[in-house]
Design a protein around this motif. Structure first.
Motif, PDB file in Angstrom:
ATOM      1  N   LEU A 152       0.848  -1.196   0.000  1.00  0.00           N
ATOM      2  CA  LEU A 152       0.000   0.000   0.000  1.00  0.00           C
ATOM      3  C   LEU A 152       0.882   1.244   0.000  1.00  0.00           C
ATOM      4  O   LEU A 152       1.934   1.266   0.641  1.00  0.00           O
ATOM      5  CB  LEU A 152      -0.908   0.011   1.228  1.00  0.00           C
ATOM      6  N   PRO A 153       0.475   2.294  -0.692  1.00  0.00           N
ATOM      7  CA  PRO A 153       1.306   3.493  -0.754  1.00  0.00           C
ATOM      8  C   PRO A 153       1.409   4.207   0.586  1.00  0.00           C
ATOM      9  O   PRO A 153       0.424   4.338   1.320  1.00  0.00           O
ATOM     10  CB  PRO A 153       0.604   4.367  -1.792  1.00  0.00           C
ATOM     11  N   LEU A 154       2.610   4.669   0.882  1.00  0.00           N
ATOM     12  CA  LEU A 154       2.856   5.446   2.089  1.00  0.00           C
ATOM     13  C   LEU A 154       2.629   6.918   1.780  1.00  0.00           C
ATOM     14  O   LEU A 154       3.231   7.470   0.846  1.00  0.00           O
ATOM     15  CB  LEU A 154       4.286   5.237   2.585  1.00  0.00           C
ATOM     16  N   VAL A 155       1.780   7.559   2.543  1.00  0.00           N
ATOM     17  CA  VAL A 155       1.520   8.988   2.402  1.00  0.00           C
ATOM     18  C   VAL A 155       2.515   9.721   3.298  1.00  0.00           C
ATOM     19  O   VAL A 155       2.487   9.585   4.522  1.00  0.00           O
ATOM     20  CB  VAL A 155       0.076   9.321   2.811  1.00  0.00           C
ATOM     21  N   ILE A 156       3.401  10.495   2.675  1.00  0.00           N
ATOM     22  CA  ILE A 156       4.517  11.105   3.397  1.00  0.00           C
ATOM     23  C   ILE A 156       4.277  12.582   3.644  1.00  0.00           C
ATOM     24  O   ILE A 156       4.005  13.349   2.721  1.00  0.00           O
ATOM     25  CB  ILE A 156       5.834  10.913   2.622  1.00  0.00           C
ATOM     26  N   HIS A 157       4.404  12.958   4.913  1.00  0.00           N
ATOM     27  CA  HIS A 157       4.362  14.356   5.337  1.00  0.00           C
ATOM     28  C   HIS A 157       5.800  14.840   5.491  1.00  0.00           C
ATOM     29  O   HIS A 157       6.586  14.255   6.240  1.00  0.00           O
ATOM     30  CB  HIS A 157       3.620  14.472   6.673  1.00  0.00           C
ATOM     31  N   ALA A 158       6.146  15.884   4.751  1.00  0.00           N
ATOM     32  CA  ALA A 158       7.513  16.426   4.812  1.00  0.00           C
ATOM     33  C   ALA A 158       7.435  17.941   4.942  1.00  0.00           C
ATOM     34  O   ALA A 158       6.889  18.615   4.070  1.00  0.00           O
ATOM     35  CB  ALA A 158       8.289  16.059   3.547  1.00  0.00           C
ATOM     36  N   ARG A 159       7.981  18.461   6.036  1.00  0.00           N
ATOM     37  CA  ARG A 159       8.018  19.915   6.189  1.00  0.00           C
ATOM     38  C   ARG A 159       9.315  20.337   6.850  1.00  0.00           C
ATOM     39  O   ARG A 159       9.621  19.897   7.965  1.00  0.00           O
ATOM     40  CB  ARG A 159       6.822  20.419   7.011  1.00  0.00           C
ATOM     41  N   GLU A 160      10.064  21.158   6.137  1.00  0.00           N
ATOM     42  CA  GLU A 160      11.347  21.678   6.612  1.00  0.00           C
ATOM     43  C   GLU A 160      12.300  20.541   6.994  1.00  0.00           C
ATOM     44  O   GLU A 160      13.089  20.660   7.920  1.00  0.00           O
ATOM     45  CB  GLU A 160      11.134  22.612   7.820  1.00  0.00           C
TER      46      GLU A 160
ATOM     47  N   ARG B 201      -3.197   3.909 -10.431  1.00  0.00           N
ATOM     48  CA  ARG B 201      -1.934   3.180 -10.572  1.00  0.00           C
ATOM     49  C   ARG B 201      -1.219   3.065  -9.236  1.00  0.00           C
ATOM     50  O   ARG B 201      -0.557   2.063  -8.956  1.00  0.00           O
ATOM     51  CB  ARG B 201      -1.025   3.889 -11.579  1.00  0.00           C
ATOM     52  N   LEU B 202      -1.331   4.100  -8.405  1.00  0.00           N
ATOM     53  CA  LEU B 202      -0.669   4.096  -7.096  1.00  0.00           C
ATOM     54  C   LEU B 202      -1.509   3.399  -6.038  1.00  0.00           C
ATOM     55  O   LEU B 202      -1.002   2.553  -5.294  1.00  0.00           O
ATOM     56  CB  LEU B 202      -0.377   5.541  -6.667  1.00  0.00           C
ATOM     57  N   PHE B 203      -2.781   3.748  -5.963  1.00  0.00           N
ATOM     58  CA  PHE B 203      -3.671   3.187  -4.941  1.00  0.00           C
ATOM     59  C   PHE B 203      -4.354   1.947  -5.524  1.00  0.00           C
ATOM     60  O   PHE B 203      -5.541   1.961  -5.854  1.00  0.00           O
ATOM     61  CB  PHE B 203      -4.686   4.231  -4.488  1.00  0.00           C
ATOM     62  N   THR B 204      -3.589   0.888  -5.630  1.00  0.00           N
ATOM     63  CA  THR B 204      -4.048  -0.297  -6.351  1.00  0.00           C
ATOM     64  C   THR B 204      -5.173  -1.052  -5.650  1.00  0.00           C
ATOM     65  O   THR B 204      -5.829  -1.896  -6.274  1.00  0.00           O
ATOM     66  CB  THR B 204      -2.871  -1.259  -6.572  1.00  0.00           C
ATOM     67  N   LYS B 205      -5.403  -0.758  -4.385  1.00  0.00           N
ATOM     68  CA  LYS B 205      -6.453  -1.463  -3.655  1.00  0.00           C
ATOM     69  C   LYS B 205      -7.839  -0.877  -3.928  1.00  0.00           C
ATOM     70  O   LYS B 205      -8.858  -1.528  -3.658  1.00  0.00           O
ATOM     71  CB  LYS B 205      -6.138  -1.443  -2.152  1.00  0.00           C
ATOM     72  N   VAL B 206      -7.897   0.321  -4.454  1.00  0.00           N
ATOM     73  CA  VAL B 206      -9.190   0.910  -4.805  1.00  0.00           C
ATOM     74  C   VAL B 206      -9.759   0.126  -5.987  1.00  0.00           C
ATOM     75  O   VAL B 206      -9.069  -0.077  -6.992  1.00  0.00           O
ATOM     76  CB  VAL B 206      -9.045   2.399  -5.177  1.00  0.00           C
ATOM     77  N   PRO B 207     -11.007  -0.346  -5.890  1.00  0.00           N
ATOM     78  CA  PRO B 207     -11.575  -1.174  -6.960  1.00  0.00           C
ATOM     79  C   PRO B 207     -11.523  -0.486  -8.322  1.00  0.00           C
ATOM     80  O   PRO B 207     -11.981   0.651  -8.467  1.00  0.00           O
ATOM     81  CB  PRO B 207     -13.028  -1.371  -6.503  1.00  0.00           C
ATOM     82  N   PRO B 208     -10.970  -1.145  -9.313  1.00  0.00           N
ATOM     83  CA  PRO B 208     -10.881  -0.546 -10.656  1.00  0.00           C
ATOM     84  C   PRO B 208     -12.236  -0.150 -11.227  1.00  0.00           C
ATOM     85  O   PRO B 208     -12.316   0.752 -12.062  1.00  0.00           O
ATOM     86  CB  PRO B 208     -10.238  -1.657 -11.493  1.00  0.00           C
ATOM     87  N   SER B 209     -13.298  -0.810 -10.784  1.00  0.00           N
ATOM     88  CA  SER B 209     -14.635  -0.490 -11.300  1.00  0.00           C
ATOM     89  C   SER B 209     -15.022   0.955 -11.019  1.00  0.00           C
ATOM     90  O   SER B 209     -15.859   1.530 -11.725  1.00  0.00           O
ATOM     91  CB  SER B 209     -15.674  -1.427 -10.676  1.00  0.00           C
TER      92      SER B 209
END
Length: 267
Positions: A123-131, A251-259
């Motif tokens: 599953l894709p990692l959602v990254i928080h990056a600040r400074e 393409r990134l969130f592959t678990k979301v149903p393609p339908s």
């Protein structure tokens, strides 16, 4: 169709009118939303919201602001909870040296735990990056060397070097309402440098409302304004940007149903 790849529908800002907020998103052509976890301890609330709406999915993770509160979260726990059908990503996790609300060593430890969970689940990692560009880049390079994992640099407001590193390591870059601000030309220049197949859009609602709503509470419907500015920035039409970012999302969130790609545009 547009996708809001990052919002916070569990926040109190939406408590009184969440149904209306989701409905307005649909009217604006936003067919899918991902509501993002900031505390594993509050996963029950996030999960309930995602279960309520067919077009809302969620992530699971600990925001770096809360890394000091959830030091007992493990990769095994994240992997187990992520099996819920509505969980499509890990995070948000990362480093925030602007607010420094948690000790930096605990932020880094949590970041690496979430990376492990992303690697193990796919599953894709959602990254928080600040400074924290240099440390984010260093950790991404080191951890990618142990095994690739999908990721997204969310609400991108960092420098061009981190964007280049993220893309080189296979990551995606998501732009929020900040892109629409008058003084964000440097950020728009970075957006022009990101390959089209790595672009995403988001609101980070209730924060960072785009022009013309700047200063007001943000909501998923407004992602259309960010997408329009991104389209103008990179030189394609708004319709092309909607199609492009939606394709990138699936393409990134592959678990979301393609339908759900077939959800028609509204409005």
């Amino acid at each position: 169709m547009l996708v809001d790849s990052h919002c916070h529908l569990d926040f109190p800002d939406f408590e009184a009118e969440r149904d209306d907020v989701v409905a307005r998103a649909g009217t604006a052509g936003v067919g899918l939303m991902v509501t993002i976890s900031t505390r594993v301890a509050k996963f029950g609330g996030i999960k309930a919201i995602a279960e309520r709406y067919d077009n809302v999915f969620c992530t699971l993770g600990t925001h770096p602001h809360n890394a000091g509160e959830e030091t007992d979260v493990t990769a095994d726990q994240l992997v187990a909870l992520s099996k819920h059908p509505k969980v499509v990503g890990i995070g948000e996790a990362g480093l925030d040296y602007f607010y420094d609300k948690a000790p930096r060593d605990l932020q880094a430890k949590g970041f690496r735990i979430h990376i492990e969970a992303a690697r193990r689940t796919g599953l894709p990692l959602v990254i928080h990056a600040r400074e924290a560009d240099d440390d984010i880049a260093a950790i991404l390079k080191e951890e990618t060397g142990k095994g690739a994992f999908p990721f997204i640099l969310h609400c991108f407001s960092s420098g061009p070097a981190l964007a280049r590193t993220g893309v080189a390591l296979g990551g995606y870059v998501s732009f929020s309402g900040i892109l629409t601000f008058k003084k964000s030309e440097a950020l728009r220049e970075i957006a022009r440098s990101v390959p089209h197949d790595r672009l995403l859009v988001e609101t980070d609602a209730p924060y960072l409302a785009p022009v013309p709503f700047r200063g007001k509470r943000n909501e998923p419907a407004y992602v259309a304004h960010t997408a329009a500015v991104l389209a103008e920035t990179v030189g394609i039409s708004a319709d092309e940007m909607a199609a492009l970012t939606t394709e990138n999302f699936f393409r990134l969130f592959t678990k979301v149903p393609p339908s759900l790609r077939k959800v028609p545009d509204i409005g």
